[in-house]
Design a protein around this motif. Structure first.
Motif, PDB file in Angstrom:
ATOM      1  N   ARG A 141      -1.471  48.657  87.618  1.00 29.71           N
ATOM      2  CA  ARG A 141      -2.722  48.416  86.902  1.00 29.71           C
ATOM      3  C   ARG A 141      -2.847  49.281  85.655  1.00 29.71           C
ATOM      4  NH1 ARG A 141      -6.252  45.468  89.961  1.00 29.71           N
ATOM      5  NH2 ARG A 141      -5.705  45.180  92.149  1.00 29.71           N
ATOM      6  N   GLU A 142      -1.764  49.973  85.304  1.00 31.86           N
ATOM      7  CA  GLU A 142      -1.851  50.939  84.213  1.00 31.86           C
ATOM      8  C   GLU A 142      -1.160  50.491  82.929  1.00 31.86           C
ATOM      9  OE1 GLU A 142      -1.329  55.189  85.490  1.00 31.86           O
ATOM     10  OE2 GLU A 142      -0.545  54.205  87.292  1.00 31.86           O
ATOM     11  N   TYR A 143      -0.041  49.730  83.041  1.00 35.67           N
ATOM     12  CA  TYR A 143       0.799  49.509  81.871  1.00 35.67           C
ATOM     13  C   TYR A 143       1.128  48.034  81.655  1.00 35.67           C
ATOM     14  CZ  TYR A 143       1.569  54.525  82.409  1.00 35.67           C
ATOM     15  OH  TYR A 143       1.384  55.874  82.542  1.00 35.67           O
ATOM     16  N   ASP A 144       1.259  47.691  80.373  1.00 29.58           N
ATOM     17  CA  ASP A 144       1.823  46.419  79.941  1.00 29.58           C
ATOM     18  C   ASP A 144       3.146  46.695  79.241  1.00 29.58           C
ATOM     19  OD1 ASP A 144      -0.127  44.520  80.737  1.00 29.58           O
ATOM     20  OD2 ASP A 144      -1.409  45.103  79.046  1.00 29.58           O
ATOM     21  N   LEU A 145       4.015  45.692  79.177  1.00 25.52           N
ATOM     22  CA  LEU A 145       5.247  45.817  78.412  1.00 25.52           C
ATOM     23  C   LEU A 145       4.910  45.875  76.933  1.00 25.52           C
ATOM     24  CD1 LEU A 145       7.339  43.213  80.416  1.00 25.52           C
ATOM     25  CD2 LEU A 145       7.551  45.694  80.505  1.00 25.52           C
ATOM     26  N   ALA A 146       5.589  46.769  76.201  1.00 30.03           N
ATOM     27  CA  ALA A 146       5.199  47.042  74.821  1.00 30.03           C
ATOM     28  C   ALA A 146       5.931  46.177  73.803  1.00 30.03           C
ATOM     29  CB  ALA A 146       5.410  48.519  74.503  1.00 30.03           C
ATOM     30  N   TYR A 147       7.254  46.155  73.854  1.00 34.37           N
ATOM     31  CA  TYR A 147       8.015  45.340  72.907  1.00 34.37           C
ATOM     32  C   TYR A 147       9.367  44.985  73.540  1.00 34.37           C
ATOM     33  CZ  TYR A 147      10.253  49.821  71.685  1.00 34.37           C
ATOM     34  OH  TYR A 147      10.910  51.022  71.730  1.00 34.37           O
ATOM     35  N   PRO A 148      10.052  43.970  72.988  1.00 38.19           N
ATOM     36  CA  PRO A 148      11.192  43.371  73.694  1.00 38.19           C
ATOM     37  C   PRO A 148      12.515  44.137  73.588  1.00 38.19           C
ATOM     38  CG  PRO A 148      10.778  42.169  71.668  1.00 38.19           C
ATOM     39  CD  PRO A 148       9.676  43.172  71.796  1.00 38.19           C
ATOM     40  N   VAL A 149      12.586  45.242  74.292  1.00 39.85           N
ATOM     41  CA  VAL A 149      13.841  45.992  74.462  1.00 39.85           C
ATOM     42  C   VAL A 149      13.820  46.569  75.866  1.00 39.85           C
ATOM     43  CG1 VAL A 149      15.182  48.015  73.773  1.00 39.85           C
ATOM     44  CG2 VAL A 149      14.080  46.636  72.027  1.00 39.85           C
ATOM     45  N   ASN A 150      14.941  46.563  76.555  1.00 34.72           N
ATOM     46  CA  ASN A 150      15.038  47.408  77.742  1.00 34.72           C
ATOM     47  C   ASN A 150      16.439  48.007  77.819  1.00 34.72           C
ATOM     48  OD1 ASN A 150      15.462  44.475  79.095  1.00 34.72           O
ATOM     49  ND2 ASN A 150      16.542  46.014  80.314  1.00 34.72           N
ATOM     50  N   ILE A 151      16.524  49.146  78.477  1.00 30.76           N
ATOM     51  CA  ILE A 151      17.740  49.964  78.438  1.00 30.76           C
ATOM     52  C   ILE A 151      18.167  50.336  79.847  1.00 30.76           C
ATOM     53  CG2 ILE A 151      18.694  52.189  77.685  1.00 30.76           C
ATOM     54  CD1 ILE A 151      16.805  52.078  75.280  1.00 30.76           C
ATOM     55  N   GLU A 152      19.464  50.208  80.088  1.00 30.76           N
ATOM     56  CA  GLU A 152      20.078  50.778  81.291  1.00 30.76           C
ATOM     57  C   GLU A 152      20.712  52.104  80.872  1.00 30.76           C
ATOM     58  OE1 GLU A 152      22.954  47.788  81.836  1.00 30.76           O
ATOM     59  OE2 GLU A 152      21.446  46.207  82.009  1.00 30.76           O
ATOM     60  N   TYR A 153      20.416  53.153  81.607  1.00 26.97           N
ATOM     61  CA  TYR A 153      20.930  54.487  81.280  1.00 26.97           C
ATOM     62  C   TYR A 153      21.780  54.972  82.447  1.00 26.97           C
ATOM     63  CZ  TYR A 153      20.870  59.556  80.399  1.00 26.97           C
ATOM     64  OH  TYR A 153      21.231  60.867  80.198  1.00 26.97           O
ATOM     65  N   TYR A 154      23.054  55.221  82.172  1.00 27.67           N
ATOM     66  CA  TYR A 154      23.998  55.645  83.206  1.00 27.67           C
ATOM     67  C   TYR A 154      24.262  57.139  83.053  1.00 27.67           C
ATOM     68  CZ  TYR A 154      24.811  50.648  83.546  1.00 27.67           C
ATOM     69  OH  TYR A 154      24.640  49.295  83.711  1.00 27.67           O
ATOM     70  N   LEU A 155      24.214  57.866  84.159  1.00 28.60           N
ATOM     71  CA  LEU A 155      24.430  59.304  84.085  1.00 28.60           C
ATOM     72  C   LEU A 155      25.262  59.787  85.267  1.00 28.60           C
ATOM     73  CD1 LEU A 155      21.184  61.082  85.278  1.00 28.60           C
ATOM     74  CD2 LEU A 155      21.290  58.611  85.063  1.00 28.60           C
ATOM     75  N   CYS A 156      26.132  60.756  84.967  1.00 27.97           N
ATOM     76  CA  CYS A 156      26.958  61.372  86.006  1.00 27.97           C
ATOM     77  C   CYS A 156      26.239  62.616  86.530  1.00 27.97           C
ATOM     78  CB  CYS A 156      28.326  61.764  85.448  1.00 27.97           C
ATOM     79  SG  CYS A 156      29.379  60.360  85.050  1.00 27.97           S
ATOM     80  N   THR A 157      26.165  62.735  87.840  1.00 30.73           N
ATOM     81  CA  THR A 157      25.537  63.896  88.463  1.00 30.73           C
ATOM     82  C   THR A 157      26.516  64.477  89.475  1.00 30.73           C
ATOM     83  OG1 THR A 157      24.569  62.710  90.339  1.00 30.73           O
ATOM     84  CG2 THR A 157      23.330  62.698  88.262  1.00 30.73           C
ATOM     85  N   GLY A 158      26.102  65.557  90.104  1.00 31.13           N
ATOM     86  CA  GLY A 158      26.947  66.151  91.132  1.00 31.13           C
ATOM     87  C   GLY A 158      27.144  65.247  92.326  1.00 31.13           C
ATOM     88  N   ASN A 159      26.263  64.249  92.449  1.00 30.58           N
ATOM     89  CA  ASN A 159      26.370  63.304  93.556  1.00 30.58           C
ATOM     90  C   ASN A 159      27.061  62.010  93.153  1.00 30.58           C
ATOM     91  OD1 ASN A 159      24.918  65.030  95.311  1.00 30.58           O
ATOM     92  ND2 ASN A 159      22.984  64.336  94.399  1.00 30.58           N
ATOM     93  N   GLY A 160      27.640  61.984  91.946  1.00 26.81           N
ATOM     94  CA  GLY A 160      28.302  60.774  91.465  1.00 26.81           C
ATOM     95  C   GLY A 160      27.500  60.118  90.356  1.00 26.81           C
ATOM     96  N   MET A 161      27.640  58.814  90.225  1.00 31.33           N
ATOM     97  CA  MET A 161      26.968  58.068  89.164  1.00 31.33           C
ATOM     98  C   MET A 161      25.607  57.580  89.631  1.00 31.33           C
ATOM     99  SD  MET A 161      27.271  56.851  86.027  1.00 31.33           S
ATOM    100  CE  MET A 161      29.013  56.666  85.614  1.00 31.33           C
ATOM    101  N   GLU A 162      24.606  57.755  88.770  1.00 30.47           N
ATOM    102  CA  GLU A 162      23.286  57.206  88.996  1.00 30.47           C
ATOM    103  C   GLU A 162      22.886  56.430  87.738  1.00 30.47           C
ATOM    104  OE1 GLU A 162      20.597  60.320  89.948  1.00 30.47           O
ATOM    105  OE2 GLU A 162      21.643  60.909  91.793  1.00 30.47           O
ATOM    106  N   TYR A 163      21.803  55.664  87.851  1.00 29.70           N
ATOM    107  CA  TYR A 163      21.358  54.979  86.643  1.00 29.70           C
ATOM    108  C   TYR A 163      19.855  54.819  86.652  1.00 29.70           C
ATOM    109  CZ  TYR A 163      20.785  50.576  89.201  1.00 29.70           C
ATOM    110  OH  TYR A 163      20.389  49.611  90.086  1.00 29.70           O
TER     111      TYR A 163
END
Length: 294
Positions: free
Chosen positions: A260-282
């Motif tokens: 109930r708080e947010y609407d989508l702002a503009y037409p872009v979305n991003i997948e962010y991949y990161l390596c951690t001590g536990n392996g890959m997360e996103y």
């Protein structure tokens, strides 16, 4: 506008304009939603692209018109926005399994396609792991391809597979960059982002990208600027394709209808991949804006 209300409004608009040429931009304008997110969300929620839904509805109604009698095939073809009787006959045959000329003999095989009614049962609410934070504008550099809107779940993973084999995996495993593209990939950490950008009526641009750190931009790579925004960042503990797509589906089926708080702002979305001590997360990032208070 509330998310489910927008999708239901899109269906109502399409139903009211089945006899007219209609584009995703027309539908998006009618429900005050970007065509990019409208098509993405509609596909996830219903399993159909906008174009596919309109086509199926027209072909079902065309069969009803022909079955009623007194309608010539050519007239029905033009009524439902087909350019020629031949193109109509081909589409009709693919959909129903027989040509329109055999409607009387095959009436029992007509494929029924009624208007969709969108409803949702929230399982566990929208209890996904996310934070909302403001970020300044930033630039990304990477490989990009134009992807049909209804084939994103198929073609984006294939793009990653090609680039992993050709560039990313060898460089991550210690290969010395030998070409301008390989140097740019290594220097800009290409592979950190997957970026979806609106690119047209029925497609989007997908980038396998990294944070642009300046320097040469070789042929075959593109630089884009991501505007400053408030981003909802959704975290998943696994980076396999199935988990990413499952999180994306959960966002559109549960979080967007439930928040109930947010609407989508503009037409872009991003997948962010990161390596951690536990392996890959996103993470999946969506630009959001606070809903207007009633």
């Amino acid at each position: 506008m509330e998310w489910l209300t927008s999708l239901r409004g899109a269906i109502n608009y399409m139903e009211e304009h089945l006899l007219e040429p209609v584009t995703p931009a027309d539908i998006g304008m009618a429900v005050n939603l970007s065509p990019f997110y409208l098509q993405k969300g509609f596909q996830i929620m219903t399993g159909y692209s906008l174009g596919e839904y309109i086509r199926c509805r027209r072909l079902y109604l065309a069969a009803m018109d022909l079955l009623a009698g007194g309608n010539k095939i050519i007239d029905v073809a033009y009524k439902y926005c087909y350019q020629t009787p031949e193109s109509f006959a081909k589409a009709f045959s693919r959909f129903h399994g027989f040509p329109p000329s055999q409607i009387e003999k095959q009436r029992g095989k007509i494929k029924i396609f009624l208007p969709l009614k969108i409803s949702i049962t929230i399982k566990g609410g929208y209890n996904v792991d996310y934070v909302v934070e403001k970020m300044d504008s930033f630039k990304v550099i990477g490989f990009e391809e134009n992807i049909p809107m209804d084939r994103g779940y198929e073609l984006c993973p294939k793009m990653w597979e090609r680039l992993m084999e050709q560039y990313l995996t060898p460089l991550w495993q210690g290969k010395e960059p030998g070409t301008d593209i390989e140097r740019a990939v290594a220097e800009n950490d290409i592979g950190v982002y997957g970026v979806c950008v609106d690119s047209g009526e029925d497609s989007f641009t997908y980038m396998v990208a990294g944070p642009y750190k300046g320097g040469q931009v070789p042929d075959g790579l593109t630089v884009r600027e991501i505007p400053a925004a408030q981003w909802a960042r959704f975290r998943s503990p696994s980076a396999n394709t199935d988990s990413l797509q499952a999180l994306n589906t959960q966002i559109f089926q549960e979080w967007l209808p439930g928040n109930r708080e947010y609407d989508l702002a503009y037409p872009v979305n991003i997948e962010y991949y990161l390596c951690t001590g536990n392996g890959m997360e996103y993470e999946i990032w969506l630009p959001v804006a606070a809903k207007e208070k009633d």
